[in-house]
Scaffold this active site. Structure first.
Site, PDB file in Angstrom:
ATOM      1  N   LYS A  22       0.841  -1.217   0.000  1.00 53.73           N
ATOM      2  CA  LYS A  22       0.000   0.000   0.000  1.00 53.73           C
ATOM      3  C   LYS A  22       0.870   1.260   0.000  1.00 53.73           C
ATOM      4  CE  LYS A  22      -1.799   1.728   3.955  1.00 53.73           C
ATOM      5  NZ  LYS A  22      -1.524   3.154   4.102  1.00 53.73           N
ATOM      6  N   ASN A  23       1.874   1.284   0.853  1.00 56.21           N
ATOM      7  CA  ASN A  23       2.640   2.523   0.991  1.00 56.21           C
ATOM      8  C   ASN A  23       3.560   2.778  -0.198  1.00 56.21           C
ATOM      9  OD1 ASN A  23       1.334   2.936   3.358  1.00 56.21           O
ATOM     10  ND2 ASN A  23       3.099   2.541   4.692  1.00 56.21           N
ATOM     11  N   CYS A 116      -5.850  12.819  12.448  1.00 55.90           N
ATOM     12  CA  CYS A 116      -6.029  11.417  12.135  1.00 55.90           C
ATOM     13  C   CYS A 116      -6.023  10.662  13.457  1.00 55.90           C
ATOM     14  CB  CYS A 116      -4.870  11.017  11.242  1.00 55.90           C
ATOM     15  SG  CYS A 116      -4.579   9.301  11.128  1.00 55.90           S
ATOM     16  N   ARG A 121      -0.288  14.422  12.859  1.00 63.39           N
ATOM     17  CA  ARG A 121       0.241  14.286  11.496  1.00 63.39           C
ATOM     18  C   ARG A 121       0.303  15.614  10.744  1.00 63.39           C
ATOM     19  NH1 ARG A 121      -1.705   8.576   9.023  1.00 63.39           N
ATOM     20  NH2 ARG A 121       0.368   8.593   8.134  1.00 63.39           N
ATOM     21  N   ASP A 305       4.219   0.727  12.027  1.00 68.88           N
ATOM     22  CA  ASP A 305       3.021   0.063  11.498  1.00 68.88           C
ATOM     23  C   ASP A 305       2.848  -1.368  12.004  1.00 68.88           C
ATOM     24  OD1 ASP A 305       2.398   2.322  10.136  1.00 68.88           O
ATOM     25  OD2 ASP A 305       2.823   1.550   8.137  1.00 68.88           O
ATOM     26  N   ARG A 397      -8.502  -0.730   4.465  1.00 60.53           N
ATOM     27  CA  ARG A 397      -7.650   0.295   3.843  1.00 60.53           C
ATOM     28  C   ARG A 397      -6.295  -0.281   3.454  1.00 60.53           C
ATOM     29  NH1 ARG A 397      -8.259   6.090   6.622  1.00 60.53           N
ATOM     30  NH2 ARG A 397      -6.887   6.499   4.876  1.00 60.53           N
TER      31      ARG A 397
HETATM   32  C1  UD1 Z   1       4.051   6.922   6.170  1.00 62.28           C
HETATM   33  C2  UD1 Z   1       3.211   5.683   5.980  1.00 62.28           C
HETATM   34  C3  UD1 Z   1       2.683   5.186   7.311  1.00 62.28           C
HETATM   35  C4  UD1 Z   1       3.843   4.984   8.286  1.00 62.28           C
HETATM   36  C5  UD1 Z   1       4.704   6.245   8.372  1.00 62.28           C
HETATM   37  C6  UD1 Z   1       5.938   6.070   9.226  1.00 62.28           C
HETATM   38  C7  UD1 Z   1       2.275   5.990   3.768  1.00 62.28           C
HETATM   39  C8  UD1 Z   1       1.070   6.225   2.935  1.00 62.28           C
HETATM   40  N1  UD1 Z   1       2.104   6.004   5.089  1.00 62.28           N
HETATM   41  O1  UD1 Z   1       3.198   7.933   6.690  1.00 62.28           O
HETATM   42  O2  UD1 Z   1       2.019   3.938   7.100  1.00 62.28           O
HETATM   43  O3  UD1 Z   1       3.304   4.700   9.563  1.00 62.28           O
HETATM   44  O4  UD1 Z   1       5.134   6.640   7.059  1.00 62.28           O
HETATM   45  O5  UD1 Z   1       6.702   4.999   8.751  1.00 62.28           O
HETATM   46  O6  UD1 Z   1       3.363   5.761   3.261  1.00 62.28           O
HETATM   47  N2  UD1 Z   1       5.764  14.789  10.518  1.00 62.28           N
HETATM   48  C9  UD1 Z   1       5.825  16.132  10.823  1.00 62.28           C
HETATM   49  N3  UD1 Z   1       5.684  17.030   9.801  1.00 62.28           N
HETATM   50  C10 UD1 Z   1       5.491  16.644   8.501  1.00 62.28           C
HETATM   51  C11 UD1 Z   1       5.440  15.262   8.200  1.00 62.28           C
HETATM   52  C12 UD1 Z   1       5.598  14.355   9.248  1.00 62.28           C
HETATM   53  O7  UD1 Z   1       5.985  16.523  11.974  1.00 62.28           O
HETATM   54  O8  UD1 Z   1       5.371  17.514   7.621  1.00 62.28           O
HETATM   55  C13 UD1 Z   1       5.907  13.806  11.621  1.00 62.28           C
HETATM   56  C14 UD1 Z   1       4.621  12.972  11.800  1.00 62.28           C
HETATM   57  O9  UD1 Z   1       3.685  13.649  12.607  1.00 62.28           O
HETATM   58  C15 UD1 Z   1       5.151  11.717  12.444  1.00 62.28           C
HETATM   59  C16 UD1 Z   1       6.525  11.559  11.787  1.00 62.28           C
HETATM   60  O10 UD1 Z   1       6.873  12.819  11.260  1.00 62.28           O
HETATM   61  O11 UD1 Z   1       5.313  11.920  13.821  1.00 62.28           O
HETATM   62  C17 UD1 Z   1       6.568  10.509  10.696  1.00 62.28           C
HETATM   63  O12 UD1 Z   1       5.661  10.832   9.689  1.00 62.28           O
HETATM   64  P1  UD1 Z   1       5.890  10.434   8.158  1.00 62.28           P
HETATM   65  O13 UD1 Z   1       7.155   9.669   8.006  1.00 62.28           O
HETATM   66  O14 UD1 Z   1       5.712  11.666   7.334  1.00 62.28           O
HETATM   67  O15 UD1 Z   1       4.676   9.449   7.904  1.00 62.28           O
HETATM   68  P2  UD1 Z   1       3.673   9.450   6.681  1.00 62.28           P
HETATM   69  O16 UD1 Z   1       4.390   9.737   5.419  1.00 62.28           O
HETATM   70  O17 UD1 Z   1       2.475  10.284   7.015  1.00 62.28           O
END
Ligand code: UD1
Length: 416
Positions: A22-23, A116, A121, A305, A397
């Protein structure tokens, strides 16, 4: 609303072909809008989040067609640069389209993704990086409005190796003037899959999988044919299902090299785990052992995850295990439900202390997010009696036909 009804106690015995990730598929589908021509994506899992991504592509003017596990995307009719609020709310990861749309159209409008269940997030890292690439961004009335006269290469340092922000930068900068480097980039295998797909379209990207990614901007990309990598989280969930039920499982079409931290914890808990090529074999050796401390970390650390399905495992292990959740602040929502089934778990801030119990009992429980829901399925397979899980739309999902896969291995699981 559908529910899963699971009668626990049957050991999982069998073979499963692991679905596409999925990711990986979500950013790759977003990347297809950058091509001059059709892309053909194989091994696309049939998931709610993939269906929603197809709707986003159609809303933008692409033609999308699915035949079995293959999705054909033709972006030649692309005419929109806006993702409606409803889709943004339904699938937060639509934010991954931002970089690709603004690069392709010079403009992008998306509604602010809502909070979420697993945490706040924020998207500050995505927006900061896009600004560094020359994108003008205004945030008003719950909408993010981006404009660009052409993406300019830049040196971007991420304060945290965010998966989504790394992917958004790659998608924005692949067609650009100049060179972009991303330091402290996320190193997840799904980012390597995105790099490989973009390069197959004519991009010049190197370094994914390490913490510096170098993107040499190109003028255009062509459509490409590509097969999505295996889903390491789904693979780990099926291994957990076999381990907790005292069973035996062979996973085909897996990528064990992406699962080092996961397999290490599994082995520590007792089962015999063997790998070879694209196969993973697990055989239970009786009672599970507790694991000292599992800390979720960015890749190659233990993935957030799979924290919850492994907590279900630990709840039946001999001894005390500690889980520390370092990525998302609210990812312990499965705990109350596992406790309802008889688990002994105490949460203190970002840590959960799990004391193994002799047995779990079936109960009515609620899935409140994707991986927490998978943890309840894993626990229910080993529980005495019947478990009814509601909120299974979250599980859909990310898991393709979980009831069919587990049912084919001997589980008594029905969708009602
Ligand atoms: C992706 C995965 C999700 C997985 C996560 C961490 C997808 C679709 N989803 O989510 O399944 O759990 O990686 O491996 O690929 N953060 C900020 N600011 C930002 C972006 C992120 O503070 O602009 C923080 C988030 O709140 C979180 C951390 O960084 O605490 C990790 O988030 P991120 O790696 O961005 O996860 P996703 O890409 O949302």
């Amino acid at each position: 609303m559908s529910k899963f009804i699971i009668n626990g106690g049957n050991p999982i015995h069998g073979e499963i072909d692991v679905q596409g990730a999925k990711n990986a598929v979500l950013p790759i589908l977003a990347a297809t809008i950058l091509a001059d021509g059709e892309s053909v994506i194989h091994n696309c899992p049939k998931l709610r989040d993939v269906d929603k991504t197809d709707l986003v592509l159609e809303e933008l003017g692409c033609t999308v067609r699915r035949e079995g596990g293959t999705v054909y995307i033709n972006p030649n009719g692309l005419c929109g640069c806006r993702i409606c609020e409803e889709l943004m709310r339904q699938m937060r990861s639509s934010i991954i389209f931002l970089g690709a749309i603004v690069s392709r159209c010079g403009e992008a409008v998306v509604s602010m993704p809502g909070g979420c269940p697993i945490g706040l997030r924020p998207i500050d890292l995505h927006l900061k990086a896009l600004r560094e690439l020359g994108v003008e961004i205004s945030e008003k009335h719950g909408y993010i409005h981006c404009t660009s006269n052409g993406i300019r290469g830049a040196n971007i340092h991420l304060d945290f190796p965010s998966v989504g922000a790394t992917e958004n930068i790659m998608l924005a900068a692949v067609i650009s003037d100049g060179v972009t480097t991303v330091s402290n980039a996320a190193r997840e295998p799904e980012i390597v899959d995105l790099q490989n797909f973009l390069n197959s379209m004519g991009a010049e990207i190197a370094g994914a999988g390490g913490n510096i990614i170098r993107i040499k901007g190109v003028d255009k990309l062509h459509g490409s044919e590509y097969a999505i990598m295996p889903d390491r989280i789904v693979a780990a969930t099926y291994l957990a299902a076999a381990a907790i039920t005292g069973g035996e499982i062979l996973l085909n079409k897996a990528e064990p090299r992406d699962m080092g931290a996961i397999l290490q914890v599994l082995r520590e808990m007792g089962p015999d785990v063997k790998i070879g090529g694209d196969k993973i074999y697990l055989k239970s050796k009786g009672l599970l052992r507790s694991v000292h401390t599992v800390r979720t970390m960015p890749y190659p650390g233990f993935p957030t995850d799979i924290q919850s399905p492994f907590m279900a495992l630990a709840s039946l292990a001999r001894g005390t295990s500690v889980f520390v959740e370092n990525i998302f602040e609210n990812r312990f929502q499965h705990v109350d439900e596992l406790v309802r089934m008889g688990a002994d778990i105490k949460v203190e801030g970002r840590s959960a202390v799990v004391r193994g119990v002799e047995g779990l009992q079936g109960a009515n429980v609620v899935s409140r997010e994707l991986r927490g829901g998978a943890a309840l399925v894993v626990a229910a397979l080993a529980a005495e009696g019947q478990t009814v899980i509601s909120g299974i739309e979250y599980i859909d999902r990310g898991y393709e036909n979980i009831e069919n896969y587990l049912g084919s291995c001997g589980a008594d699981i029905k969708r009602a």
